[in-house]
Scaffold this motif. Sequence first.
Motif, PDB file in Angstrom:
ATOM      1  N   ARG A  90       0.813  -1.216   0.000  1.00  0.00           N
ATOM      2  CA  ARG A  90       0.000   0.000   0.000  1.00  0.00           C
ATOM      3  C   ARG A  90       0.851   1.272   0.000  1.00  0.00           C
ATOM      4  N   PHE A  91       2.172   1.118  -0.105  1.00  0.00           N
ATOM      5  CA  PHE A  91       3.054   2.280  -0.201  1.00  0.00           C
ATOM      6  C   PHE A  91       3.163   2.741  -1.651  1.00  0.00           C
ATOM      7  N   ILE A  92       3.406   4.019  -1.822  1.00  0.00           N
ATOM      8  CA  ILE A  92       3.741   4.595  -3.120  1.00  0.00           C
ATOM      9  C   ILE A  92       4.933   5.516  -2.902  1.00  0.00           C
ATOM     10  N   MET A  93       5.992   5.331  -3.650  1.00  0.00           N
ATOM     11  CA  MET A  93       7.137   6.227  -3.527  1.00  0.00           C
ATOM     12  C   MET A  93       6.848   7.540  -4.228  1.00  0.00           C
ATOM     13  N   PRO A 232     -14.144   1.001   3.233  1.00  0.00           N
ATOM     14  CA  PRO A 232     -13.411   1.854   2.282  1.00  0.00           C
ATOM     15  C   PRO A 232     -13.289   3.273   2.801  1.00  0.00           C
ATOM     16  N   SER A 233     -12.130   3.879   2.559  1.00  0.00           N
ATOM     17  CA  SER A 233     -11.881   5.224   3.086  1.00  0.00           C
ATOM     18  C   SER A 233     -11.304   6.114   1.997  1.00  0.00           C
ATOM     19  N   LYS A 234     -11.647   7.384   2.054  1.00  0.00           N
ATOM     20  CA  LYS A 234     -11.153   8.362   1.082  1.00  0.00           C
ATOM     21  C   LYS A 234      -9.924   9.107   1.585  1.00  0.00           C
ATOM     22  N   HIS A 235      -9.474   8.790   2.811  1.00  0.00           N
ATOM     23  CA  HIS A 235      -8.412   9.583   3.431  1.00  0.00           C
ATOM     24  C   HIS A 235      -7.018   9.092   3.029  1.00  0.00           C
ATOM     25  N   ASP A 260      -6.816   2.133   1.623  1.00  0.00           N
ATOM     26  CA  ASP A 260      -7.861   1.689   0.706  1.00  0.00           C
ATOM     27  C   ASP A 260      -7.258   1.260  -0.638  1.00  0.00           C
ATOM     28  N   GLN A 261      -7.593   0.057  -1.090  1.00  0.00           N
ATOM     29  CA  GLN A 261      -6.968  -0.500  -2.292  1.00  0.00           C
ATOM     30  C   GLN A 261      -7.288   0.309  -3.546  1.00  0.00           C
ATOM     31  N   ALA A 262      -8.553   0.685  -3.713  1.00  0.00           N
ATOM     32  CA  ALA A 262      -8.939   1.418  -4.919  1.00  0.00           C
ATOM     33  C   ALA A 262      -8.288   2.791  -4.962  1.00  0.00           C
ATOM     34  N   GLN A 265      -4.607   2.440  -5.804  1.00  0.00           N
ATOM     35  CA  GLN A 265      -4.390   2.208  -7.230  1.00  0.00           C
ATOM     36  C   GLN A 265      -4.516   3.502  -8.013  1.00  0.00           C
ATOM     37  N   ARG A 266      -5.459   4.347  -7.613  1.00  0.00           N
ATOM     38  CA  ARG A 266      -5.665   5.631  -8.311  1.00  0.00           C
ATOM     39  C   ARG A 266      -4.410   6.482  -8.232  1.00  0.00           C
ATOM     40  N   PHE A 267      -3.833   6.602  -7.044  1.00  0.00           N
ATOM     41  CA  PHE A 267      -2.675   7.489  -6.907  1.00  0.00           C
ATOM     42  C   PHE A 267      -1.392   6.825  -7.369  1.00  0.00           C
ATOM     43  N   ASN A 268      -1.319   5.525  -7.271  1.00  0.00           N
ATOM     44  CA  ASN A 268      -0.150   4.845  -7.807  1.00  0.00           C
ATOM     45  C   ASN A 268      -0.088   5.022  -9.322  1.00  0.00           C
ATOM     46  N   SER A 269      -1.241   4.923  -9.967  1.00  0.00           N
ATOM     47  CA  SER A 269      -1.294   5.118 -11.426  1.00  0.00           C
ATOM     48  C   SER A 269      -0.943   6.558 -11.788  1.00  0.00           C
ATOM     49  N   LEU A 270      -1.399   7.501 -10.956  1.00  0.00           N
ATOM     50  CA  LEU A 270      -1.098   8.910 -11.221  1.00  0.00           C
ATOM     51  C   LEU A 270       0.397   9.170 -11.173  1.00  0.00           C
ATOM     52  N   LEU A 271       1.066   8.725 -10.114  1.00  0.00           N
ATOM     53  CA  LEU A 271       2.502   8.971  -9.996  1.00  0.00           C
ATOM     54  C   LEU A 271       3.285   8.178 -11.021  1.00  0.00           C
ATOM     55  N   GLU A 272       2.816   6.967 -11.326  1.00  0.00           N
ATOM     56  CA  GLU A 272       3.495   6.161 -12.336  1.00  0.00           C
ATOM     57  C   GLU A 272       3.407   6.818 -13.711  1.00  0.00           C
ATOM     58  N   SER A 273       2.277   7.438 -14.014  1.00  0.00           N
ATOM     59  CA  SER A 273       2.111   8.092 -15.312  1.00  0.00           C
ATOM     60  C   SER A 273       3.054   9.278 -15.477  1.00  0.00           C
TER      61      SER A 273
END
Length: 401
Positions: A90-93, A232-235, A260-262, A265-273
């Motif tokens: 659940r980490f994102i660098m 699920p949480s938005k925080h 929260d998994q979803a 994934q949203r922010f991981n995809s954002l930073l990866e892009s």
Amino acid sequence: MPDFDNTNRSYQHQFIRQNSAMLKSIYGTTEVEPYWIADMDFQVAEPVTAELQRLVDRGRYAYEMVGDEVFSAPTSWFQRRHQLGLNPQRFIMAPGVLSAMSLIVRELTNEGDKVLTQIPVYHQFRKLINSANRTLVTNPLINDERNDGKNGYRMDFADLEQKFTDGVKVMILCNPHNPVGRVWQENELQQVLELADKYDVTIISDEIHADILLHNNRFTSLVSLLQKQQKPSKHIALLGSPAKTFGMQGIATGFIYIEDQALHQRFNSLLESMYLNHGNALSSYATIAAYTHGDAWLDQMLAYLENSLSWITEFIEKELPGVVLSQPEGTYQIWLNFEQSGFSAEQIKQALVAAGMGLSPGGWFQSDNDFYFRMNIAAPLAPMQQGFQQLKQQLSAKAID
């Protein structure tokens, strides 16, 4: 044993805290000890230095896959230090905490939307909100100055709820709080979370100072409260970095932790892009070394901070009775109030500079009181002692005048 008393500055550097142009622009002179910026004047933990030396000795800096250890190391760290169970998946660098926060604010809000901070607070929050053309909303902390050696700052929940009802979209929470030094307790965080959920406000929790805990204070991450909700949480419950903990500001990256998994994934995809979700080999391996082998160094550093804080507290009580120190529960900043000193704000500023003490003006943190100053005490004690003694002399001389 780390030598936290080491004052040697013969090495070559371009550290911001001692930059001549910066010092002159703030204080009108370079003849001050730089206590104005929140980084350490200590040598980093030896395991970090050894790991960096290992990489340098290779003489090669090719593309490198560091692997999952860059997230498993902080996962183990948070379990050991804070009894907080995290999922390494659940980490994102991110390049850093501020860049991560800026991206999150821009992703979750539109121009003109309201973003709330609790003042006085780290001044870069205001900058990143304003630069994104969002509307800054403030929830001033209440300061019940106490004489029992405890920190009197608390949240104004009535005002916070009123601000939430007025359409705030995002709240930036600072825990532990910079500059007032509060480590928010679970019941306080629970109230914030309940209000945020009630009014559909997303919390971004900056927890970069989580490891700098003083005098047996315990840290509670917003993550732990979200885990208890089991829904699920938005925080965005944890923004962190080894930078503050280990004095690695010049080489560290940051990380985002999203339970929260979803949402993850949203922010991981954002930073990866944007190709922002990876660090270089030096920062990544230094992070692993710090979180794997840095416990002993941190414990010794915290003990040194506590000793310095005890000396400063005693000196202020005996020699500077008009100065109020809000006892920090965490961070290595102290928040000083000179309002009862009998001098004007300008006289205080002049006395500090004449004493060779380069402190941060309270106005930087949206304090409405010019008598407040923040001081970084993650520095050798002897020069700080000299500075306070010289400050006493300067104020005594002004009293005679």
